[in-house]
Design an enzyme around this catalytic site. Structure first.
Site, PDB file in Angstrom:
ATOM      1  N   ASP A  78       0.632  -0.866  -0.124  1.00 30.79           N
ATOM      2  CA  ASP A  78      -0.275   0.208  -0.140  1.00 30.79           C
ATOM      3  C   ASP A  78       1.127   1.221  -0.411  1.00 30.79           C
ATOM      4  OD1 ASP A  78      -2.355   1.498   0.217  1.00 30.79           O
ATOM      5  OD2 ASP A  78      -2.961  -0.076   1.546  1.00 30.79           O
ATOM      6  N   HIS A 125      -4.481   9.027   0.119  1.00 27.80           N
ATOM      7  CA  HIS A 125      -5.797   9.793  -0.942  1.00 27.80           C
ATOM      8  C   HIS A 125      -6.593   8.270  -0.694  1.00 27.80           C
ATOM      9  CE1 HIS A 125      -7.845  10.299  -4.773  1.00 27.80           C
ATOM     10  NE2 HIS A 125      -7.924  11.334  -4.702  1.00 27.80           N
ATOM     11  N   SER A 180     -11.125  -1.088  -1.158  1.00 27.09           N
ATOM     12  CA  SER A 180     -10.087  -1.490  -0.333  1.00 27.09           C
ATOM     13  C   SER A 180     -10.295  -0.845   0.791  1.00 27.09           C
ATOM     14  CB  SER A 180      -9.215  -0.006  -0.704  1.00 27.09           C
ATOM     15  OG  SER A 180      -9.360   0.275  -1.922  1.00 27.09           O
TER      16      SER A 180
END
Ligand SMILES: *[C@@H]1O[C@H](CO)[C@@H](O)[C@H](O)[C@H]1NC(C)=O
Ligand SMILES: *[C@@H]1O[C@H](CO)[C@@H](O)[C@H](O)[C@H]1NC(C)=O
Ligand SMILES: *[C@@H]1O[C@H](CO)[C@@H](O)[C@H](O)[C@H]1NC(C)=O
Ligand SMILES: *[C@@H]1O[C@H](CO)[C@@H](O)[C@H](O)[C@H]1NC(C)=O
Ligand SMILES: *[C@@H]1O[C@H](CO)[C@@H](O)[C@H](O)[C@H]1NC(C)=O
Ligand SMILES: *[C@@H]1O[C@H](CO)[C@@H](O)[C@H](O)[C@H]1NC(C)=O
Length: 809
Positions: A153, A227, A591
């Protein structure tokens, strides 16, 4: 004149040529075994020392290979992949160099690097964890102990309270995990504190392509992005500490806990503000598996279905297949391309793909007008002071008249307000296109309202524009405020305001008499239907290739909460202005759902350390709920209505951790089954399999891809009838008798043999399922096979069938 244009044209073409031959990154696979294969087959590698020696040998081998082939200075080797794949990523500047590599012996396959996307959008209590599963695992703080979740990530902020190590847990008991902590910018050596056990970053391709910005992206594992879903957020959902207060702007919204508070976190930063590159992600996965993580949580995926004979053969999918072979469970977000059909961005049956649901927690704010009317809206904001009403002024009526050049109604320009008029009043701001283009527009409204000393704001819709989904309604506000995202309420408010405002002959407001108060918008309400599949969650059917030919694989696999999830956030995050500066944020996306499943998987792994990735996935799928909190079938959001959810919306259903930990039976599968599956996929031949995994297909087995032993049955192209074999394994130690109940999809007959069976503890048996086409409906239809055990185990297997023809020609 003509020659001038001609010259311009030529120089333009030359520039284009020069751009097109610009530096590129390629991933090259070598025709030799990686460490994992030799380890599995026990050839030359018996221990970790042997593995290290062989790893070095592979890496040096790549260097020698390149030096012997290419001129120095014409290339840069970015990575050697050694653990799951034997290959390297290379940065080259000319077509010639590529041709030489293509021509070299020993090269198995070459893949050009591609950009990856962060799979964003735009809770524990709700899953019944605290009372149920945590207790059986020794309490919340222990749940997941010994399990390491690797997050591929955007990095992590080690200072966040969700990741401090309150009782210094000490080193992992198993000692199997060998991850490193790279020290670097904003990432001191103390960052790896026992909770965070590994942190590294992979940015060589991002740097080679010039997309890495060192002031923004940090050359360290520190999370700079934010983000959406990023690691700090996702990691806290999966494995954050138990009972950390969620305090934003001084208000306590409750407590956050990870799903598996005892699990450890290892971070592999390979995604940046702009997204990422596959070659960096491949390097991150290679390292994570070598380090010994148990679970990989992937919040990135390709931006489209990969080209080539099959999406399943794409390099990252192949690497994840090898990760599965090493016993690592891979969890991936399904994507946020819903509600369109086949919008899934997570393809392979060895990966568990997660759909996102809307939860039952809603925040709802109310405004009460002086005339007794009241309206509801949104706004995570404190109430107006006292129990009194405050005068209302529209922004345009409380601004200087010399500001016609700017639009003052949207409250984006603090200098336009007449301070003496706005002080202590509620200001009506109007939704304009400013709010479309600027994600931070609401934050700006709140900041301006605070600075001009107003009592709060009301954001109304403009009848000329219509109701809009306002961005940033889940941000927490420091000042009282309400967003009336409803045309009727907006118009009623305006009518009340207008009729109580006295204007001069030229239309200037001279006296304000309309009043209102705004209530507390920060109290969560737990009512309403839940879970509901979120409209943005990517849908099946799964696709086999870029022509969107569908595959005999059920995707997504399972549903978890994904909308408005409170989780840890990096206050210094640069990525998202809406939530900049906050420690916790409410975010949405598949996610956000992914780490819920990573956490539940960690709990299962804690309880059953020997289970294969397929067994863990099966346990979660067969025990998932298909009804919502009211006991009605789970629904799915489409663009404008709710419809009954199908397995292409939610896979097997909504995860139920308490049942998943004791499923009764599982459908198991191993590496060679996945290879058999690949060899049965239409359009995939022996040669392409050999290129992808280094060896070819087994001798003709007569298997279909629908024969892979998964906890679902999908037939994408049924002609006549098909026999399908499933093998169930009793993972309990007691004998149990099951009876089979079938709900047939429309247009087919399903027969299961036997109709009832006894299965001994720790043993397996086969079921034969015959699916016969009755009517070609030109659409998928859905059913299920339920195995009802006499000891309270219920195994539910979704069935999806597309009948192409009821006759064999
Ligand atoms: C590729 O190999 C062939 C035969 O080995 C050789 O003739 C040819 O020149 C090579 N091409 C390049 C670009 O190296
Ligand atoms: C790098 O990021 C900083 C901070 O966000 C920004 O000011 C700067 O313009 C960026 N540089 C480039 C080359 O994009
Ligand atoms: C908001 O809450 C009020 C009072 O509890 C209720 O009457 C109203 O229907 C709610 N509105 C929405 C949109 O949920
Ligand atoms: C408008 O007028 C006010 C006071 O008359 C003044 O302070 C302000 O600077 C003016 N704004 C513009 C944009 O001219
Ligand atoms: C389970 O079944 C086997 C044979 O079917 C039997 O021999 C055994 O005693 C049973 N075990 C238990 C615990 O009932
Ligand atoms: C199954 O395995 C467990 C643990 O290995 C053992 O305790 C149990 O007796 C076994 N049950 C049967 C029926 O063999």
């Amino acid at each position: 004149m003509a020659s001038c244009i001609f010259i311009l044209l030529i120089s333009f073409i030359m520039m284009w040529n020069c751009l097109s031959s610009e530096a590129k990154v390629f991933m090259v696979l070598i025709d030799e075994e990686p460490v994992l294969s030799l380890k599995t087959e026990q050839v030359n590698i018996r221990n970790d020392r042997d593995a290290m020696v062989y790893k070095k040998k592979i890496s040096i081998g790549h260097d020698i290979f390149l030096e012997s082939l290419l001129q120095r200075g014409t290339y840069t080797k970015l990575y050697s992949y050694t653990h799951l794949l034997n290959g390297f990523a290379i940065h080259i500047e000319s077509e010639e160099v590529l041709k030489i590599i293509q021509n070299a012996t020993g090269v198995r396959a070459i893949h050009e690097d591609v950009k990856m996307e962060k799979l964003t959008t735009h809770t524990p209590q709700c899953l019944g964890l605290p009372a149920g599963v945590w207790q059986t695992l020794g309490g919340a703080d222990n749940s997941g102990e010994g399990v390491v979740i690797g997050f591929i990530d955007t990095g992590i902020n080690p200072e966040h309270p969700s990741f401090v190590n309150p009782y210094f847990r000490g080193t992992l008991k198993s000692g199997r995990f060998k991850g490193q902590c790279s020290i670097g910018e904003r990432f001191p050596s103390t960052a790896c504190n026992g909770k965070i056990v590994g942190a590294q970053y992979f940015a060589r391709a991002a740097m080679a392509y010039g997309d890495f910005n060192s002031t923004r992206d940090f050359a360290s594992p520190f999370d700079a992005d934010g983000h959406g879903r990023q690691v700090i957020h996702t990691a806290s959902t999966a494995a954050g500490n138990h009972h950390v207060p969620v305090t934003v702007n001084g208000f306590n919204y409750g407590y956050a806990s990870g799903m598996a508070p005892g699990a450890r976190i290892a971070v592999y930063k390979a995604v940046y503000t702009f997204g990422g590159y596959m070659s960096d992600v491949v390097a991150a996965v290679d390292q994570a598996v070598e380090d010994g993580v148990d679970i990989i949580s992937l919040s990135v995926g390709p931006s489209a279905v990969p080209s080539g004979p099959s999406a399943f053969l794409n390099l990252l999918e192949m690497e994840l297949l090898f990760a599965t072979r090493a016993g690592v469970l891979v969890i991936q977000a399904a994507g946020n391309g819903g509600p369109s059909s086949s919008s899934i961005l997570s393809f392979s049956p060895w990966i568990t793909s997660i759909a996102a649901s809307v939860t039952d927690r809603k925040y709802n704010n109310t405004i009460k007008l002086g005339n007794g009317q009241s309206f509801s809206g949104t706004g995570l904001a404190p109430p107006t002071a006292g129990r009194v009403h405050h005068l209302i002024a529209a922004a345009a009526d409380a601004s200087h008249r010399n500001t016609t050049a700017i639009s003052v109604e949207s409250c984006q320009h603090p200098e336009a307000f007449i301070r003496s008029l706005v002080r202590g009043k509620l200001i009506i701001c109007t939704y304009t296109f400013d709010f479309e283009h600027d994600d931070a527009a609401i934050a700006t409204v709140a900041e301006n309202i605070k600075n001009i000393g107003a009592a709060g704001f009301i954001l109304r819709m403009d009848p000329d524009i219509g109701s809009m989904p306002v961005k940033g309604t889940t941000m927490t506000l420091q000042v009282p405020g309400i967003i009336l995202n409803n045309m009727q309420a907006s118009m009623a408010l305006w009518e009340y305001y207008d009729s109580n405002t006295i204007r001069s002959r030229c239309g200037r407001a001279v006296a304000f008499n309309a009043k209102a108060r705004i209530l507390d918008g920060r109290q969560a309400i737990y009512t309403g239907q839940a879970p509901v599949v979120a409209s943005y969650s990517s849908r099946g059917p799964d696709v086999n290739n870029a022509h969107l030919q569908t595959a005999d694989v059920l995707k997504p696999n399972i549903l978890a909460p994904g909308s408005s999830i409170w989780a840890a956030w990096s206050p210094s995050s640069e990525g998202d202005p809406i939530i900049k500066g906050q420690n916790f944020a409410l975010l949405s996306g598949t996610s956000m759902a992914t780490p819920h499943i990573a956490g539940v998987a960690a709990l299962i792994k804690h309880k059953h350390p020997k289970w294969s990735p397929a067994a863990i996935t099966s346990a979660m799928m067969t025990t998932a709920d298909v009804t919502d909190h009211f006991g009605s079938p789970i629904m799915a959001e489409t663009t404008n209505e709710l419809v009954h959810a199908t397995p292409f919306d939610f896979g097997a259903g909504f995860v139920n951790p308490a049942r998943a930990i004791d499923p009764g039976l599982v459908f198991n599968a191993h590496f060679h089954h996945y290879v058999q599956f690949l060899c049965a996929v239409p359009g995939v031949d022996d040669k392409s399999v050999r290129q992808a995994i280094g060896f070819g297909c087994p001798k003709k087995t007569g298997l279909w891809s629908s024969d892979l032993n998964t906890a679902s049955i999908t037939v994408s192209n049924l002609v006549g009838s098909r026999n399908i074999i499933r093998q169930v394994t009793n993972v309990g130690s007691a004998n149990e008798t099951y009876k089979v109940i079938v709900r047939e999809p429309l247009g087919v007959e399903v027969a299961v043999m036997p109709k009832a069976f006894k299965i001994r503890g720790n043993s397996s048996r086969r079921l034969k399922i015959v699916i016969k086409a009755i009517e070609a409906r030109r659409a998928y239809s859905f059913g299920e096979m339920v195995l009802q055990g006499q000891k309270q185990h219920t195994i539910r297997v979704p069935i999806a069938v597309y009948v192409s023809s009821s006759m064999r020609s």
